[in-house]
Scaffold this active site. Structure first.
Site, short mmCIF file in Angstrom:
data_model
loop_
_atom_site.label_atom_id
_atom_site.label_comp_id
_atom_site.label_asym_id
_atom_site.label_seq_id
_atom_site.Cartn_x
_atom_site.Cartn_y
_atom_site.Cartn_z
CE LYS A 112 0.93 1.28 4.40
NZ LYS A 112 1.84 2.37 4.68
CG ASP A 130 -0.79 -0.27 7.79
OD1 ASP A 130 -1.63 0.62 8.06
OD2 ASP A 130 0.43 -0.07 7.75
O1 C5P Z 1 -0.42 -1.74 14.41
P1 C5P Z 1 1.00 -2.01 14.08
O2 C5P Z 1 1.57 -3.17 14.85
O3 C5P Z 1 1.27 -2.11 12.62
O4 C5P Z 1 1.79 -0.72 14.57
C1 C5P Z 1 3.17 -0.72 14.76
C2 C5P Z 1 3.56 0.44 15.64
O5 C5P Z 1 3.38 1.68 14.94
C3 C5P Z 1 2.73 0.58 16.91
O6 C5P Z 1 3.27 -0.18 17.96
C4 C5P Z 1 2.84 2.07 17.19
O7 C5P Z 1 4.07 2.37 17.81
C5 C5P Z 1 2.88 2.68 15.80
N1 C5P Z 1 1.56 3.13 15.34
C6 C5P Z 1 0.99 4.26 15.90
N2 C5P Z 1 -0.24 4.67 15.46
C7 C5P Z 1 -0.89 4.02 14.48
C8 C5P Z 1 -0.33 2.86 13.89
C9 C5P Z 1 0.91 2.45 14.34
O8 C5P Z 1 1.56 4.87 16.78
N3 C5P Z 1 -2.08 4.46 14.07
#
Ligand code: C5P
Length: 326
Positions: free
Chosen positions: A11, A145
């Protein structure tokens, strides 16, 4: 080969508006996702024999993908089994084979694509019978995502990025991707953004100096860019290129200063828009046509401002089964 194979797309965020850090450490987003033709292929099959689950990874950046418990596709398979009420001694061990084309830790949601693929493949392999909506709910728990990788196309994401609304978009968009010589960790880029914002807007009573700084309030909630949405509806790549925005870009550049040169090179070579992809460090450039994308890719390769150059078109559909039998 028995097993189910799923293709899942990378993406690009055409807008990535980032709100203040929440109590749970995440940030509320307003983002416009577009799925692109760069994809991974993931096959899930029963592993048979003794031993537990296995993950085999080949292709772009394979060495950097954890083959053990840290693998997001494996996490997704476990989450699906739990959501479907299927004990793992009933499903049996699985073998996940990931053929990577999406660069790793590059801001293109490659790990999320693999997780989405594993959800769809296991749902089929185990005859688990979860609906698309149920799969999206499981996806949201696996990563911010992952739900978009299931849905694909062009969509507005809110919350952590997992609350999706399809967006009206017409036309095809031709992208050139400059893959950086290095990686960025998403949590570190969000943390860098928090630091940049704190330095710009010190908390009242903090160590900031000067009355002008004291009036700065908390970071406002991001809002959807209506100029971008209008440009997408009318299928106008020049206007989309103008409207691209990414609140994480200054943070990514602060951690990876070479990106400034990569972005400048793409702009000078005639891109309609130039932006860091998600949390980076990939830079993406929008062009007016497939032919222009070929020209830009060649010139960018010659400029020596990145490790590799790729082309991709969007939007494309979300994760889909391409082969296999349960
Ligand atoms: O959700 P995911 O594991 O992909 O996110 C990885 C990291 O990115 C989270 O632990 C966080 O630190 C950061 N993040 C965030 N806000 C979001 C998505 C991700 O702070 N909306």
């Amino acid at each position: 080969m028995t097993g189910v194979t799923v293709r899942a797309p990378a993406k690009i965020n055409l807008q990535l508006g980032v709100g203040p850090r929440r109590a749970d450490g995440y940030h509320d987003l307003v983002t416009v996702f577009q799925a692109i033709s760069l994809h991974d292929d993931v096959t899930v099959a029963g592993a048979g024999g003794p031993g537990g689950d296995r993950v085999l990874v080949s292709g772009e950046g394979a060495d950097a993908v954890p083959a053990g418990p840290g693998n997001l596709a494996l996490t997704a398979a476990a989450a699906l089994a739990q959501a479907a009420g299927l004990p793992r001694d009933v499903t049996g061990p699985i073998e996940i084979t990931i053929r990577k084309r999406i660069p790793v830790a590059a801001g293109l949601a490659g790990g999320s694509a693999d997780a989405a693929a594993a959800l769809l493949a296991c749902n089929e392999l185990w005859n688990a019978g979860l609906s698309h909506e149920q799969l999206r709910e499981v996806a949201a728990d696996v990563g911010s995502d992952v739900a978009f990788a299931l849905v694909g196309g062009t969509a507005v994401g809110q919350g952590r990025g997992e609350r999706l609304t399809p967006a009206l978009a017409s036309g095809a968009y031709h992208w050139v991707l400059a893959v950086a010589d290095g990686a960025l960790s998403t949590p570190e880029v969000y943390a860098a953004l928090d630091r940049l914002r704190a330095a710009r807007d010190p908390a009242p009573g903090g160590s900031g100096s000067g009355a002008a700084l004291a009036v700065a309030g908390p970071e406002p909630d991001p809002v959807l860019d209506h100029a971008l949405m209008g440009a997408l509806r009318s299928g106008d790549p020049a206007a989309v290129g103008q409207a691209l925005s990414n609140d994480l870009q200054p943070a990514a550049i602060s951690l990876f200063p070479a990106l400034r040169r990569t972005l400048a090179a793409g702009r000078e070579l005639g891109a309609l828009g130039a932006i860091v992809a998600g949390s980076g460090p990939t830079c993406v450039f929008l062009t007016a046509s497939a032919e222009r994308a070929v020209d830009l890719a060649v010139s960018l390769s010659g400029a020596g401002v990145c490790r590799a150059v790729a082309r991709a078109a969007g939007p494309v559909p979300g994760a889909s089964i391409t082969a296999g039998t349960p």
